[in-house]
Design a protein around this motif. Structure first.
Motif, mmCIF file in Angstrom:
data_model
loop_
_atom_site.group_PDB
_atom_site.id
_atom_site.type_symbol
_atom_site.label_atom_id
_atom_site.label_comp_id
_atom_site.label_asym_id
_atom_site.label_seq_id
_atom_site.Cartn_x
_atom_site.Cartn_y
_atom_site.Cartn_z
ATOM 1 N N SER A 21 -1.835 -9.539 -0.978
ATOM 2 C CA SER A 21 -1.664 -8.527 0.071
ATOM 3 C C SER A 21 -0.715 -7.463 -0.473
ATOM 4 O O SER A 21 0.469 -7.719 -0.674
ATOM 5 N N ARG A 22 -1.257 -6.291 -0.730
ATOM 6 C CA ARG A 22 -0.459 -5.231 -1.344
ATOM 7 C C ARG A 22 0.175 -4.350 -0.281
ATOM 8 O O ARG A 22 -0.409 -4.093 0.779
ATOM 9 N N ALA A 23 1.375 -3.889 -0.588
ATOM 10 C CA ALA A 23 2.104 -3.041 0.352
ATOM 11 C C ALA A 23 1.463 -1.676 0.484
ATOM 12 O O ALA A 23 1.542 -1.033 1.528
ATOM 13 N N SER A 24 0.815 -1.214 -0.579
ATOM 14 C CA SER A 24 0.168 0.099 -0.569
ATOM 15 C C SER A 24 -0.883 0.109 -1.667
ATOM 16 O O SER A 24 -1.061 -0.884 -2.387
ATOM 17 N N GLU A 25 -1.572 1.231 -1.804
ATOM 18 C CA GLU A 25 -2.596 1.326 -2.847
ATOM 19 C C GLU A 25 -1.980 1.259 -4.235
ATOM 20 O O GLU A 25 -2.577 0.732 -5.159
#
Length: 269
Positions: A21-25
């Motif tokens: 799960s990434r915080a942003s691109e």
């Protein structure tokens, strides 16, 4: 009441899968690697992963070998396989991120500590939750585990939490004898961690639930306090938390302590 058949229980099993799960691109500078406990799975970390993302950090939850499959698969795995797998995943994260925080529930806490004790470089901090430095098994735990495994009674909160955590498909009762060496692996890891804890040199947040039915919380938290330098150690005891259940008030306290710890670790030079 009569429990469900093995076939019915196996057909109802849905394996839990690892996730990122990434915080942003763009890639974060800090990753949090979540490691589950024995016979557990990564889905329990979905809520903490969201806390991590809100801090601007990436969350990675792994699934240990032998988990997410059959009872035979689990029986054929073990400590050496689990430790080697965690080491490889830690190395991969180190190559991608400037900082890495390890978070382990139950046996996952032992694995987090062991990999860091072997090779501390690149690990910025560790959070253990319900880490079994000392264990005891209450009658409540036996009822919840058997009830969840064999569907003997309508699930209460404890049984439902166990069902949600378990990530090994049910099998024939006699087949569980093959799990005994895996329990031996758990106890050998406990001994190794207790022995080497004084060597730990990275920040550690040790969280225990006071009502834990599988981990001897008082002795485990006492072991952390005796053997880990106070410079490195923070402890948190949640008064109404069991091994798998976190009441809302305790969860709020845990979130604050966890996010504060991660934020402080990530801000260190």
């Amino acid at each position: 009441r009569k429990g469900k058949s093995v076939e019915e229980r196996m057909s109802a099993f849905v394996p839990q899968r690892p996730f990122v799960s990434r915080a942003s691109e763009g890639r974060s500078r800090t990753a949090v690697l979540f490691i589950h406990g024995i016979a557990e799975g990564p889905s329990q970390f979905l809520i903490p992963a969201a806390w991590v993302n809100a801090l601007g950090m990436d969350a990675i939850a792994l699934s240990l070998p032998g988990h997410g499959g059959t009872a035979h698969d689990f029986a054929c795995s073990g400590r050496r396989v689990w430790e080697a797998y965690v080491d490889r995943r830690v190395d991969a994260c180190r190559s991608e991120y400037e900082r890495l925080i390890l978070v382990g529930h139950s046996m996952g806490g032992l694995l987090s500590l062991l990999t860091c004790l072997r090779r501390p470089d690149g690990v910025a901090g560790i959070v253990t939750v319900g880490c079994p430095l000392h264990v005891w098994v209450s009658a409540r735990a036996v009822r919840s585990i058997l009830g969840a495994r064999y569907h003997l009674l309508p699930a209460d909160a404890g049984e439902e939490a166990v069902r949600n955590a378990v990530n090994v498909a049910p099998g024939p009762t006699l087949g569980y004898a093959g799990w005994l060496p895996r329990l031996g692996d758990l106890f050998s890891m406990m001994r190794a961690v207790r022995k080497d804890l004084p060597c730990l040199s990275v920040p550690l947040l040790a969280v225990q639930g006071k009502r834990d039915e599988l981990v001897w919380a008082r002795r485990s938290i006492g072991c952390f306090r005796r053997r880990v330098s106070s410079v490195c150690l923070q402890t948190l005891v949640l008064p109404d938390t069991t091994h798998f259940c976190y009441p809302a008030a305790d969860e709020a306290v845990l979130r604050e302590a966890f996010t504060s710890f991660c934020r402080a670790v990530a801000s260190r030079p």
